[in-house]
Scaffold this active site. Structure first.
Site, short mmCIF file in Angstrom:
data_model
loop_
_atom_site.label_atom_id
_atom_site.label_comp_id
_atom_site.label_asym_id
_atom_site.label_seq_id
_atom_site.Cartn_x
_atom_site.Cartn_y
_atom_site.Cartn_z
CG ASN A 136 -7.77 -1.45 -5.20
OD1 ASN A 136 -7.05 -2.24 -5.41
ND2 ASN A 136 -8.21 -0.79 -4.30
CG ASP A 175 -2.25 1.00 1.22
OD1 ASP A 175 -2.21 1.82 0.17
OD2 ASP A 175 -2.31 1.09 1.86
C1 IPE Z 1 -5.58 -2.46 0.03
O1 IPE Z 1 -5.30 -1.22 0.25
C2 IPE Z 1 -5.68 -3.30 -1.30
C3 IPE Z 1 -4.40 -3.47 -2.07
C4 IPE Z 1 -2.86 -3.23 -1.46
C5 IPE Z 1 -4.33 -4.13 -3.11
P1 IPE Z 1 -6.29 -0.12 -1.01
O2 IPE Z 1 -5.52 0.86 -0.62
O3 IPE Z 1 -6.81 -0.90 -1.63
O4 IPE Z 1 -7.17 -0.10 0.36
P2 IPE Z 1 -7.79 1.02 1.89
O5 IPE Z 1 -8.58 1.25 0.55
O6 IPE Z 1 -6.88 1.94 2.14
O7 IPE Z 1 -8.87 0.06 2.41
C1 IPE Z 2 -1.11 -0.02 -3.45
O1 IPE Z 2 -1.19 1.52 -3.31
C2 IPE Z 2 -2.14 -0.25 -4.91
C3 IPE Z 2 -3.30 -0.77 -4.54
C4 IPE Z 2 -4.29 -0.97 -4.09
C5 IPE Z 2 -3.35 -0.95 -6.42
P1 IPE Z 2 -2.57 3.19 -3.73
O2 IPE Z 2 -3.26 2.64 -4.58
O3 IPE Z 2 -4.03 2.37 -2.62
O4 IPE Z 2 -1.98 4.06 -2.67
P2 IPE Z 2 -2.65 4.86 -1.57
O5 IPE Z 2 -2.83 3.73 -0.10
O6 IPE Z 2 -4.05 5.73 -2.60
O7 IPE Z 2 -1.36 5.32 -0.72
MG MG Z 3 -4.00 2.56 -0.63
#
Ligand code: IPE
Ligand code: IPE
Ligand code: MG
Length: 267
Positions: free
Chosen positions: A84, A36
């Site tokens: 997502n 993340d």
């Molecule tokens: C979790 O991260 C999913 C992945 C890393 C693929 P998210 O960024 O989607 O999670 P939330 O929305 O902060 O809980």
């Molecule tokens: C994790 O990084 C990757 C996926 C969930 C695909 P994020 O895209 O959630 O990054 P933040 O949490 O918005 O910084």
């Molecule tokens: Mg995230």
């Protein structure tokens, strides 16, 4: 157990901190990572969020190679959740193209490293080009016998559990079994079943970016996993950070509800 200690100084983190990590110590067999913080990594640099995803993908290569060298048996990476899809379509489109670029470049190295690719998730709902990239990578690495690189792609744990329950209900309707469902049997209906009994459950779950939540990841399988949260954004999660996470794991005593495991050195 800790006969050799490698002491690393985390200067990169801007703090002087000695970590105790031993390559000869207890290396978690199954490490799962919620990767993340890609978006925030990019925003901090005034870059578009997708630049963060690209950098995150490059980091997957580094961490995979190092985990394999350390002797990890399964590395499960949360790449895209069933939730997502709520993101803007340009971001989703970019994320769906990443496996194509990733495997194009990285499969030869995976073969050299003897790493076998596995994917768990509702892959039938992915765009065709993503499915094809994934299928090719699985096919080209299927004879490898080293670490399993297990991507969670369009994965969500609640949907996984519901699918297992419905599959079991169908079996019951067809009269295929009458006995009570136990934990082992239930595990066989989950997406981690192909990893085998010994490796289905992560020993260590890492989440980067400072969020301390599970976000629908491996809810059944992490019942007794050791949890490790770090502020570091995924694109910056370096080999030293991985050593730090494993070092933390090596200091812990797993009890699974019992008492100290016989023969285990006191930590
Ligand atoms: C979790 O991260 C999913 C992945 C890393 C693929 P998210 O960024 O989607 O999670 P939330 O929305 O902060 O809980
Ligand atoms: C994790 O990084 C990757 C996926 C969930 C695909 P994020 O895209 O959630 O990054 P933040 O949490 O918005 O910084
Ligand atoms: Mg995230």
């Amino acid at each position: 157990m800790f006969n050799i200690f490698t002491k690393q100084t985390k200067k990169k983190l801007g703090e002087e901190k000695t970590i105790n990590f031993s390559k000869d110590g207890d290396i978690p067999k199954h490490i799962a990572i919620i990767m993340d913080g890609n978006g925030r990594w990019a925003q901090k640099r005034r870059l578009p969020r997708i630049a963060g995803h690209k950098e995150g993908m490059n980091n997957v290569k580094k961490i995979t190679t190092y985990a394999s060298k350390l002797g990890v048996k399964v590395l499960t990476l949360y790449a895209f959740s069933t939730e997502n899809w709520k993101r803007p379509s340009n971001e989703v489109d970019f994320l769906m193209k990443l496996p194509v670029d990733f495997f194009d470049v990285f499969v030869p190295e995976l073969i050299k490293e003897n790493v076998k690719v596995n994917v768990m998730g509702f892959t039938e709902h992915l765009p065709k080009h993503t499915q094809k990239a994934v299928e090719n990578a699985i096919k080209e690495t299927k004879n490898n016998t080293g670490m399993i690189l297990n991507f969670a792609l369009n994965y969500g744990s609640r949907a996984e559990i519901l699918t297992a329950v419905n599959d079991l209900l169908n079996e019951v309707k067809q009269g295929n079994f009458t006995e009570e469902v136990d934990e082992d049997m239930f595990s066989n209906y989950l997406m981690t079943a192909s990893l085998g009994n010994e490796l289905q459950d992560p020993d260590l779950l890492i989440r980067t970016s400072g969020e301390e939540r599970i976000s629908n990841f491996l809810l059944w399988q992490i019942a007794y996993s050791e949890l490790y949260f770090t502020e570091t954004y995924w694109p910056e999660f370096s080999l030293v950070h991985l050593e730090e996470a494993i070092g933390s794991y090596q200091k812990r005593q797993r009890r699974f509800g019992g008492l100290k495991i016989e023969g285990e050195a006191s930590k």
